[in-house]
Motif scaffolding. Structure first.
Motif, PDB file in Angstrom:
ATOM      1  N   ALA A  20       0.806  -1.220   0.000  1.00 28.35           N
ATOM      2  CA  ALA A  20       0.000   0.000   0.000  1.00 28.35           C
ATOM      3  C   ALA A  20       0.837   1.267   0.000  1.00 28.35           C
ATOM      4  O   ALA A  20       0.319   2.341  -0.259  1.00 28.35           O
ATOM      5  CB  ALA A  20      -0.932   0.007   1.211  1.00 28.35           C
ATOM      6  N   GLU A  61      -9.561  -4.527  -7.014  1.00 29.16           N
ATOM      7  CA  GLU A  61     -10.979  -4.249  -6.776  1.00 29.16           C
ATOM      8  C   GLU A  61     -11.533  -3.262  -7.797  1.00 29.16           C
ATOM      9  O   GLU A  61     -12.712  -3.318  -8.153  1.00 29.16           O
ATOM     10  CB  GLU A  61     -11.163  -3.688  -5.362  1.00 29.16           C
ATOM     11  CG  GLU A  61     -10.872  -4.694  -4.257  1.00 29.16           C
ATOM     12  CD  GLU A  61     -10.915  -4.056  -2.883  1.00 29.16           C
ATOM     13  OE1 GLU A  61     -11.235  -2.835  -2.811  1.00 29.16           O
ATOM     14  OE2 GLU A  61     -10.629  -4.749  -1.887  1.00 29.16           O
ATOM     15  N   ALA A  67      -6.163  -3.523  -3.656  1.00 28.34           N
ATOM     16  CA  ALA A  67      -7.107  -2.429  -3.840  1.00 28.34           C
ATOM     17  C   ALA A  67      -7.242  -2.078  -5.319  1.00 28.34           C
ATOM     18  O   ALA A  67      -8.340  -1.740  -5.792  1.00 28.34           O
ATOM     19  CB  ALA A  67      -6.656  -1.200  -3.055  1.00 28.34           C
ATOM     20  N   GLY A  72      -4.153   2.293  -1.239  1.00 31.97           N
ATOM     21  CA  GLY A  72      -3.947   0.856  -1.073  1.00 31.97           C
ATOM     22  C   GLY A  72      -2.947   0.312  -2.068  1.00 31.97           C
ATOM     23  O   GLY A  72      -2.338   1.051  -2.858  1.00 31.97           O
TER      24      GLY A  72
END
Length: 332
Positions: free
Chosen positions: A91, A104, A101, A97
């Motif tokens: 991150a 996503e 992340a 992140g």
């Protein structure tokens, strides 16, 4: 623990001897972004060979989060890509992140592992503040940031160059566990690959049958990166050419530091062994090699100039806590 930390350091951005153009391929095939450390360039070039017409963009980790770019903005720049292949990254590069992340935000993104395999080079370690994830806090060595654990511990124990050189023999390697390193190295690589859904157990079996597949602890040969690229393409629904990438492209990691396979280790695995080290190569310059005596001498000269507290390493801490290993060095 030391092996996990070495994998963490591999995620630290490295300087690149060269970069692919923002997008290379010149065709009308899929747009593919490849994100990663020093191994990613080989994967990107392999993709270009295996997927004719693909427009490939290499994004080195060293560029992530530069100029204040946030994760959402970075994801937006990848929105036009048909496929994104990325090694895991922490991150720290983006406030929003790391690679999970990003995935996503990009459901079609596929993670591929960073290859770390220490069995061929069990004496090679990183030294310095490993927890900082800051390359600048690693202690320098004749080979960039790769150190010999035997040389460093010998120095810290007050041994002379002659005494340290005498430790590079089969009996010592055996007592240090260097001749029993395969199982742990294999387990760590398989576990880390399974953790991101890219189980390498089958590939590792095939690579091991082909002999030496690493230049050093975290630089695999191009054939390994070609296998990873082919699998990424297949899992993305594409059909890679059935060719050996290493027959068509240079292995750019050969220009970086090469750690030898010590003869007793080489005999164990049926590969060629030596005690000749190679420095990272400057562009346009011939390779510069060091024999074991020169490597040890230069390492000791570096250590004498470093603050003693900066010469930290989990391997060394473990050895210092072992009376048996301390006695092994004291008896040199």
């Amino acid at each position: 623990m030391a092996l996990r930390l070495s994998r963490l350091i591999e995620a630290v951005p490295r300087s690149w001897t060269g970069r692919l153009a923002p997008e290379e391929g010149g065709g009308h095939g899929p747009r593919i972004a490849v994100i990663g450390n020093c191994q990613a360039r080989g994967v990107a070039e392999a993709v270009r060979i295996l997927a004719p017409g693909a427009r490939v963009r290499l994004i080195p980790m060293s560029t992530l989060g530069k100029r204040g770019q946030d994760l959402d903005a970075f994801a937006a720049t990848l929105g036009a890509c048909d496929h994104v292949f990325s090694q895991p990254f922490p991150a720290g590069f983006f406030a929003g992140g790391g690679s999970e992340a990003l995935r996503e935000r990009l459901p079609r993104m596929r993670l591929f592992p960073s290859i770390v395999f220490t069995a061929f080079h069990p004496d090679a370690v990183y030294v310095g503040d490993l927890a900082s994830v800051a390359r600048m806090k690693l202690a320098p060595s004749p080979l960039g940031t790769y150190h010999s654990a035997i040389t460093l511990f010998g120095f810290l124990q007050g041994l002379s160059q002659t005494q340290i050189l005498a430790l590079f023999r089969e009996e010592v390697f055996s007592r240090l566990g260097y001749l029993d390193a395969w199982g742990l190295a294999a387990a760590d690589l398989i576990a880390s690959s399974r953790a991101i859904g890219f189980d390498l157990s089958g590939e590792l079996l095939r690579w091991s049958r082909d002999g030496l597949f690493m230049h050093n602890i975290n630089h695999p040969r191009l054939s390994v990166l070609g296998d990873i690229a082919a699998r990424l393409l297949r899992e993305a629904g594409l059909s890679p050419r059935p060719v050996a990438v290493e027959a068509y492209a240079p292995d750019v990691l050969l220009d970086d530091a090469i750690w030898p396979v010590y003869p007793p280790v080489a005999t164990l695995y049926g590969v060629s062994g030596s005690t000749v080290f190679k420095r990272r190569q400057r562009r346009g310059m011939p390779p510069e090699t060091l024999g074991l005596d020169a490597f040890v001498a230069e390492s000791l000269a570096i250590y004498r100039e470093q603050p003693r507290e900066s010469l930290t390493c989990h391997r060394i801490e473990h050895w210092a806590a072992s009376p048996e290993i301390r006695h092994l060095f004291d008896a040199a």
